[in-house]
Motif scaffolding. Sequence first.
Motif, PDB file in Angstrom:
ATOM      1  N   PHE A 237       1.129  -1.804  -0.547  1.00 49.41           N
ATOM      2  CA  PHE A 237       0.339  -0.416   0.045  1.00 49.41           C
ATOM      3  C   PHE A 237       0.641   1.533  -0.206  1.00 49.41           C
ATOM      4  N   GLN A 238       0.399   2.599  -0.707  1.00 49.73           N
ATOM      5  CA  GLN A 238       1.133   3.718  -0.521  1.00 49.73           C
ATOM      6  C   GLN A 238       1.146   4.368   0.557  1.00 49.73           C
ATOM      7  N   PRO A 239       1.920   5.366   0.714  1.00 45.09           N
ATOM      8  CA  PRO A 239       2.123   6.028   2.260  1.00 45.09           C
ATOM      9  C   PRO A 239       0.968   6.769   2.754  1.00 45.09           C
ATOM     10  N   ILE A 240       0.835   7.512   3.170  1.00 41.82           N
ATOM     11  CA  ILE A 240       0.135   8.783   3.084  1.00 41.82           C
ATOM     12  C   ILE A 240       0.303  10.048   4.122  1.00 41.82           C
ATOM     13  N   SER A 241       0.119  11.395   4.014  1.00 40.77           N
ATOM     14  CA  SER A 241       0.817  12.013   4.860  1.00 40.77           C
ATOM     15  C   SER A 241       0.367  12.324   6.330  1.00 40.77           C
ATOM     16  N   MET A 242       0.375  13.213   7.531  1.00 41.61           N
ATOM     17  CA  MET A 242      -0.055  13.424   7.947  1.00 41.61           C
ATOM     18  C   MET A 242      -0.875  14.353   7.962  1.00 41.61           C
ATOM     19  N   LEU A 243      -1.787  14.448   9.255  1.00 39.14           N
ATOM     20  CA  LEU A 243      -2.836  15.850   8.882  1.00 39.14           C
ATOM     21  C   LEU A 243      -2.553  16.507  10.200  1.00 39.14           C
ATOM     22  N   VAL A 244      -2.206  17.449  10.053  1.00 37.11           N
ATOM     23  CA  VAL A 244      -1.655  18.574  11.263  1.00 37.11           C
ATOM     24  C   VAL A 244      -2.960  20.103  11.465  1.00 37.11           C
ATOM     25  N   TYR A 245      -3.259  20.394  12.562  1.00 38.44           N
ATOM     26  CA  TYR A 245      -4.141  21.263  12.306  1.00 38.44           C
ATOM     27  C   TYR A 245      -3.685  22.725  13.725  1.00 38.44           C
ATOM     28  N   HIS A 246      -3.703  24.086  12.920  1.00 38.00           N
ATOM     29  CA  HIS A 246      -3.015  24.992  13.800  1.00 38.00           C
ATOM     30  C   HIS A 246      -4.571  25.143  14.432  1.00 38.00           C
ATOM     31  N   ASN A 247      -4.206  24.966  15.821  1.00 31.69           N
ATOM     32  CA  ASN A 247      -5.768  25.885  16.466  1.00 31.69           C
ATOM     33  C   ASN A 247      -6.051  27.366  16.778  1.00 31.69           C
ATOM     34  N   GLU A 248      -6.215  28.090  16.071  1.00 36.83           N
ATOM     35  CA  GLU A 248      -6.810  29.133  15.586  1.00 36.83           C
ATOM     36  C   GLU A 248      -7.532  30.173  16.755  1.00 36.83           C
ATOM     37  N   GLY A 249      -8.228  29.620  18.199  1.00 37.96           N
ATOM     38  CA  GLY A 249      -8.805  30.074  18.986  1.00 37.96           C
ATOM     39  C   GLY A 249     -10.003  29.571  18.752  1.00 37.96           C
ATOM     40  N   HIS A 250     -11.462  30.373  19.570  1.00 33.11           N
ATOM     41  CA  HIS A 250     -12.961  30.170  19.849  1.00 33.11           C
ATOM     42  C   HIS A 250     -13.223  29.353  18.650  1.00 33.11           C
ATOM     43  N   GLY A 251     -12.300  27.879  18.960  1.00 29.42           N
ATOM     44  CA  GLY A 251     -13.112  26.562  18.387  1.00 29.42           C
ATOM     45  C   GLY A 251     -13.177  26.207  17.086  1.00 29.42           C
ATOM     46  N   ARG A 252     -11.762  27.440  16.330  1.00 34.70           N
ATOM     47  CA  ARG A 252     -11.702  26.985  14.568  1.00 34.70           C
ATOM     48  C   ARG A 252     -10.183  26.111  14.494  1.00 34.70           C
ATOM     49  N   PHE A 253     -10.027  25.895  13.774  1.00 34.31           N
ATOM     50  CA  PHE A 253      -8.439  25.126  13.255  1.00 34.31           C
ATOM     51  C   PHE A 253      -8.059  24.780  11.910  1.00 34.31           C
ATOM     52  N   THR A 254      -7.133  25.167  11.355  1.00 30.18           N
ATOM     53  CA  THR A 254      -6.680  25.270  10.150  1.00 30.18           C
ATOM     54  C   THR A 254      -6.019  24.341   9.917  1.00 30.18           C
ATOM     55  N   GLU A 255      -5.858  22.875   8.621  1.00 31.16           N
ATOM     56  CA  GLU A 255      -5.012  22.405   8.357  1.00 31.16           C
ATOM     57  C   GLU A 255      -3.834  22.456   7.786  1.00 31.16           C
ATOM     58  N   VAL A 256      -2.394  22.747   8.247  1.00 36.30           N
ATOM     59  CA  VAL A 256      -0.678  23.702   7.847  1.00 36.30           C
ATOM     60  C   VAL A 256      -0.022  22.344   7.493  1.00 36.30           C
ATOM     61  N   ALA A 257      -0.120  21.081   7.724  1.00 32.22           N
ATOM     62  CA  ALA A 257       0.977  19.922   7.008  1.00 32.22           C
ATOM     63  C   ALA A 257       1.605  20.633   6.437  1.00 32.22           C
ATOM     64  N   HIS A 258       1.561  21.146   5.101  1.00 37.58           N
ATOM     65  CA  HIS A 258       2.431  21.635   3.834  1.00 37.58           C
ATOM     66  C   HIS A 258       2.534  22.843   4.229  1.00 37.58           C
ATOM     67  N   LYS A 259       2.485  23.542   4.874  1.00 29.74           N
ATOM     68  CA  LYS A 259       3.028  24.839   5.299  1.00 29.74           C
ATOM     69  C   LYS A 259       4.068  24.335   6.098  1.00 29.74           C
ATOM     70  N   LEU A 260       3.750  23.667   6.949  1.00 29.24           N
ATOM     71  CA  LEU A 260       4.722  23.486   7.950  1.00 29.24           C
ATOM     72  C   LEU A 260       6.023  22.521   8.096  1.00 29.24           C
ATOM     73  N   GLY A 261       6.030  21.728   6.580  1.00 27.04           N
ATOM     74  CA  GLY A 261       6.857  20.963   6.478  1.00 27.04           C
ATOM     75  C   GLY A 261       6.580  19.657   6.796  1.00 27.04           C
TER      76      GLY A 261
END
Length: 586
Positions: A237-261
Motif C-alpha cells: 500500500f502507498q504511504p499517506i501524509s499526516m494531518l496537522v491542525y493549527h488551533n486558531e482559537g474560538h473553536g476553529r482549526f486550520t490544516e497546515v501540514a504542508h505549510k509546516l513541512g
Amino acid sequence: MQTMRQKHAVGAWIVLLCAVAFAAFNTASAQAPATEGQRPGRFIDATEKSGIKFQHQAPHTSRKYLIETMGSGVALFDCDNDGRLDIFFPNGAPYTDPTPKGFIPQKAGPQDWNRMFRQKTDGTFEDITEKAGLKGVGYSMGVAVADYDNDGNEDLFITGYGGNRLYHNSGNCTFTDVTEQTGVGGSGWSSSATWADLDNDGLLDLVVARYVEWDWNDLWCGEHREGYRGYCHPDVFQPISMLVYHNEGHGRFTEVAHKLGLDVPAKALGVAIADYDQDGRIDLFVANDSMPEFLFHQKKDGTFEEVGLESEVAVNSEGKTYAGMGVDFADYNNDGWPDLVITDLANQRYALYRNLGDSTFDYASFTSGLGGMTMLHSGWSLRFLDYDNDGWKDLLIAQGHDLDTIEKSFPQLHYREPMMLARNTGKRFVDVSGVSSEIFHDAWVGRGMAIGDINNDGRIDAVVSTNGGAPHLLLNMTETSNHWITLKLVGHKSNRDAIGAQVKLTTKLGSQWATVTTSSGYMSASDPRLHFGLGTAAAIDRIEIRWPSGIQQVLTDQVADRQITIEESAQSNSTTPAAAADRPAP
C-alpha cells in the motif's frame, strides 16, 4: 507492521536470531549474575471487580483485511475534575465479508459503541457512554486527550477509518460532537494523534498520524492454501501524509501540514513529542511501519525538517527498517536528554535510541539489554514508567503479533503474548516479567495502553486494550518503601494542560527530567500528571519548570509522597517555596 511473515526466509531468520542470541549472551556474561536487578513488579488484573465491561469489535474475516489486525487505543483522563482517572475505549465496527470499496462502517448498536467509564468514589467504574454523548460513529481507532480550548475540561479527539471526531467536554463528563464546526474531520485511515502547542501561542494544536492508502482492498497475500491466507505487507500500500491542525482559537482549526513541512508521506502508527535538542521548540517523532522512522525537528521559523537519517533514528544498527508501531519519547537514563523507544514485530528487536545531546542518537538496543529480551516478541503500546519508585524509568509493554496464523509458519512465535516488564537498573534493562505477578504470564492480543495513578496511591497503573477482546485494568501493587511525588501542572500563559512543559526534579540522589504529554505509545492517551519515583529521598530540593510560554519557574523544599498542583507563574525566574497539595500518601 511487518506482516505476511510467511515470506521471510527461514534461514536468514535463524542466522539473525543466532547472532542476536550470541550478542545478548556475551553482554549478559559481562554483567553481574542474572539475578541482578530482578525486583518483581506486582500488578493485579482488577478488571472484573472494577465493573468495566467492554469488548473490542474487530471482525476477523476470510478476506484478511488489514484493518482487522490493528486493534485500538485507550485513554486515561479525568473527565469531571474530581481527581479520579476515568477510562475511554474507542471501538471498531461491524463490516461484511467481503466488503465493497468505499464502505464506511457505522455503529450498529450498543455492542459496537465507544465506551466511557467514570470512576466512582469506591474505585469501581460506571458506564456513562450514553449520558456522556460518546457512542461514536464509524470505525474508531485511536484517542488523544487535552483541553484544547483552555476551559478546564479535558476534550476527546478520536481517530478512525474514514474520518475523525472531536468531542468538546462541556463539564461533568458530558461531550458535544464539534467535528464539523472545528474542521478536524479529516479523511483516510488515521491512527495515533497527539496534542501539542507547536508554536507556543498558548493554544494546543493537533497532529494526526495516518497509516496507508487503503480502501477494503481484496488482495490475496500469503500461501495459496486453505488457512494460510495472510494479511498483506504494508509495502503493498502507498504511504499517506499526516494531518496537522493549527488551533486558531474560538473553536476553529486550520490544516497546515504542508505549510509546516509535515506533509511527508508516511506509514505512521505512533507519534510522540519532546524537545530533543533543548532549543525551546517542540519536536515530533513518527513511528513508521516498514519504512524509515521520522524525526521532525522544529526550526526557528516554526517549520519542520525531517532529520531521521542525520540523527540516526531512521533505521536500526544494521541499516534496516522495521515495523515501527508504538513509541515513547522520554529520558530513561536521567541525563537530561529525551530518548526514544519504539516497538516492532518479532525477529526485529524493539529499538532504543539514546540521545547523545548533540542532535544525534545511539542505537542502544543491544547495550541496554532490550534487544536480547525482545527478539521473539511483538510489541505495540509502551511507556517509560517507574513501577517501583526507585528513580529510574522502567518499561511496560503491551504485546501480541499481528498475524493470527503466525504459529503455523513460525511455531516459536505467538499471536497472543503476555505483557513485558523491563526494569531499569540504572545501567541496563532487565526482563522481570518472569519473576513478577501472574499477569505477565497471561497471553493477550495486546494493542493500546495508557498509564496513570488510577487509585492515587503513588504507584503507576495501566489500562490495556486488546484486539477483538476485553481490556485489562492493571493496578500496581508492587511492594516498596521508596518515595514518590506526582505533579499536576496548570498553565495560564501556556496551554492549560502544560503539554510540552519540561520539568527537572532534584533530590539528594540526583536529578530526573520529564516532559508533560498525554500521547501514549500506540493510539492511546495517558494521564498528563508527572509521576517521579524518588527512591530513598523523602524530600525534593528543587523542581525546575520550563513552561511552553518560555517562563521558567522554581519550587524548593517539597515534601514527598503526595500529589501537588503547580500553577504557572506570571513571570519568569520566579521561586515558589511551596505548592498546593492535592493528596498526601494514603
